[in-house]
Design a protein around this motif. Structure first.
Motif, PDB file in Angstrom:
ATOM      1  N   LYS A 196      30.164  17.940 -36.825  1.00  0.00           N
ATOM      2  CA  LYS A 196      30.695  16.578 -36.760  1.00  0.00           C
ATOM      3  C   LYS A 196      30.546  15.996 -35.361  1.00  0.00           C
ATOM      4  N   GLN A 197      30.796  16.814 -34.352  1.00  0.00           N
ATOM      5  CA  GLN A 197      30.682  16.333 -32.977  1.00  0.00           C
ATOM      6  C   GLN A 197      29.257  15.870 -32.681  1.00  0.00           C
ATOM      7  N   ARG A 215      28.008  12.054 -31.982  1.00  0.00           N
ATOM      8  CA  ARG A 215      27.382  11.762 -30.692  1.00  0.00           C
ATOM      9  C   ARG A 215      26.010  11.116 -30.858  1.00  0.00           C
ATOM     10  N   MET A 216      25.273  11.521 -31.890  1.00  0.00           N
ATOM     11  CA  MET A 216      23.911  11.020 -32.076  1.00  0.00           C
ATOM     12  C   MET A 216      23.857   9.674 -32.809  1.00  0.00           C
ATOM     13  N   MET A 217      24.674   9.491 -33.833  1.00  0.00           N
ATOM     14  CA  MET A 217      24.540   8.294 -34.668  1.00  0.00           C
ATOM     15  C   MET A 217      24.764   6.985 -33.914  1.00  0.00           C
ATOM     16  N   PRO A 218      25.674   6.912 -32.938  1.00  0.00           N
ATOM     17  CA  PRO A 218      25.813   5.646 -32.192  1.00  0.00           C
ATOM     18  C   PRO A 218      24.556   5.259 -31.421  1.00  0.00           C
ATOM     19  N   GLU A 245      19.997   2.115 -33.412  1.00  0.00           N
ATOM     20  CA  GLU A 245      20.093   0.685 -33.131  1.00  0.00           C
ATOM     21  C   GLU A 245      20.364  -0.156 -34.378  1.00  0.00           C
ATOM     22  N   SER A 246      20.475   0.501 -35.522  1.00  0.00           N
ATOM     23  CA  SER A 246      20.785  -0.217 -36.760  1.00  0.00           C
ATOM     24  C   SER A 246      22.284  -0.100 -37.041  1.00  0.00           C
ATOM     25  N   SER A 247      22.993  -1.206 -36.979  1.00  0.00           N
ATOM     26  CA  SER A 247      24.448  -1.164 -37.119  1.00  0.00           C
ATOM     27  C   SER A 247      24.886  -0.703 -38.502  1.00  0.00           C
ATOM     28  N   LYS A 248      24.067  -0.954 -39.520  1.00  0.00           N
ATOM     29  CA  LYS A 248      24.486  -0.548 -40.866  1.00  0.00           C
ATOM     30  C   LYS A 248      24.431   0.966 -41.056  1.00  0.00           C
ATOM     31  N   ARG A 249      23.714   1.669 -40.168  1.00  0.00           N
ATOM     32  CA  ARG A 249      23.600   3.126 -40.293  1.00  0.00           C
ATOM     33  C   ARG A 249      24.681   3.864 -39.505  1.00  0.00           C
ATOM     34  N   ASN A 250      25.357   3.191 -38.606  1.00  0.00           N
ATOM     35  CA  ASN A 250      26.357   3.905 -37.806  1.00  0.00           C
ATOM     36  C   ASN A 250      27.726   3.220 -37.789  1.00  0.00           C
ATOM     37  N   SER A 280      20.932  14.521 -37.333  1.00  0.00           N
ATOM     38  CA  SER A 280      21.930  13.550 -37.798  1.00  0.00           C
ATOM     39  C   SER A 280      21.381  12.710 -38.947  1.00  0.00           C
ATOM     40  N   PHE A 281      20.112  12.300 -38.839  1.00  0.00           N
ATOM     41  CA  PHE A 281      19.514  11.497 -39.905  1.00  0.00           C
ATOM     42  C   PHE A 281      19.308  12.327 -41.175  1.00  0.00           C
TER      43      PHE A 281
END
Length: 359
Positions: free
Chosen positions: A200-201, A205-208, A211-216, A275-276
């Protein structure tokens, strides 16, 4: 338990010290077992892994480590799953080590897929092999290469096992799980069971950095964490997948790798792929159902050692599940575990005869 630890370490020490006769006997046992229990009767299967050397290679491995790690990967897999193929991915012929090419020349089931050095067009972007500093552009490229190779071999295989190239070895045929769970489209394996919060950590840390706001967006990340929640050895936690170990039906695997590459392009972030992979795993769980997209926590079917040691062994020296005492399928990140030297010598001894015949 102390007695089991001492017995396991003593057995491994004897192998590492040169117990080649036991190692050869271990090879025979693996092959006999695989032939008795042909993993997927009437089905075609292959290991898919990236195996190359270049000045832009990912950083923590030396050229020798990349080459030797790949050899151990292939040798252990072919001993465990002799009826399956191996597809090794390299950018260009010059990036494939001579030892790897020789293995492929001597064994027609070991294939090398050259995917080129880019750039690749994805989502309206031109993705290079190297960044401006001449370094490898990112682990996300692997998903592009998996996708490219899966399309190239589309229709050739029913099941695919995707694995990291340089830091794992096989102890038994992973396609046995396709027989045990025939309705599963994809099977994932957990990362670092000794540190349950690590998955989870890393995801958080990676998802933010996408650059796509709908993914994070926070609600999505919370939904992912909730969907991954389960109880493991009495501890409830969210089990995130290790992107270096994935089993699946070929069409489902192509869908997974394609979606991950597309999201990497949408996010404009290629440095990390794990993460993806977990995000697409979540989408596929929702789309196909949890019975079609399985997850085994670390230490259950596989071990991603990293920073922890192992204390449970089979009689012939393989790492075993602590409860069932069955051989684990794959040992990952053995090269940076506290027992790295012993484990590396163990697998070299186990695979020595196969490697000698393919040199």
């Amino acid at each position: 338990m102390a007695r089991a630890v001492r017995r396991g370490l003593a057995l491994c020490a004897s192998l590492a010290a040169g117990g080649l006769a036991l190692a050869v006997d271990g090879q025979a046992r693996i092959q006999a077992s695989s032939r008795r229990e042909l993993a997927v009767p009437g089905k075609r299967s292959a290991l898919l892994t990236v195996c190359f050397v270049s000045k832009a290679s990912p950083g923590r491995h030396t050229v020798d480590q990349l080459t030797n790690g790949c050899i151990l990967n292939v040798a252990s897999f072919k001993l465990a799953a002799p009826e399956s193929d191996v597809i090794l991915i390299a950018p260009a012929e010059e990036n494939a080590a001579d030892k790897i090419k020789t293995m492929s020349e001597k064994d027609s089931s070991i294939k090398i897929s050259y995917v080129g050095t880019g750039p690749w067009e994805v989502g309206g972007q031109s993705i290079p092999f190297k960044n401006a500093e001449g370094k490898f552009y990112g682990n996300g490229l692997k998903l592009l290469w998996y996708t490219q190779t899966l399309k190239k071999f589309q229709g050739h295989y029913d099941y695919i096992f995707i694995a990291d190239g340089a830091d794992l070895y096989f102890q038994r045929n992973p396609f046995e799980l396709a027989v045990e769970y025939p309705s599963a489209d994809l099977v994932f394996f957990g990362d670092r069971g000794d540190s349950p919060s690590r998955g989870k950590q890393f995801f958080d840390r990676m998802m933010p950095r996408c650059e796509s706001s709908k993914r994070n967006e926070p609600s999505l990340m919370d939904a992912v964490d909730k969907a991954f929640m389960r109880k493991v050895d009495g501890r409830p936690y969210s089990v995130y997948a290790n992107s270096g170990l994935i089993l699946g039906k070929a069409d489902a695997m192509l869908s997974l790798t394609s979606q991950v590459a597309e999201i990497a392009a949408e996010c404009r972030f290629w440095i990390s792929d794990q993460s993806f992979v977990n995000l697409v795993r979540y989408y596929m769980m929702k789309e196909r159902g949890e019975d079609k997209v399985l997850m085994f926590p670390d230490m259950e079917k596989t071990a991603s050692l990293g920073h922890y040691s192992w204390y449970f062994w089979t009689e012939d020296g393989w790492l075993a599940n602590k409860d069932t005492k069955e051989k684990l399928y794959v040992v990952h990140q053995y090269d940076r575990a506290p027992q790295a030297k012993m484990l590396t010598e163990l697998v070299w001894n186990k695979t020595a005869e196969w490697i000698r015949k393919h040199e």
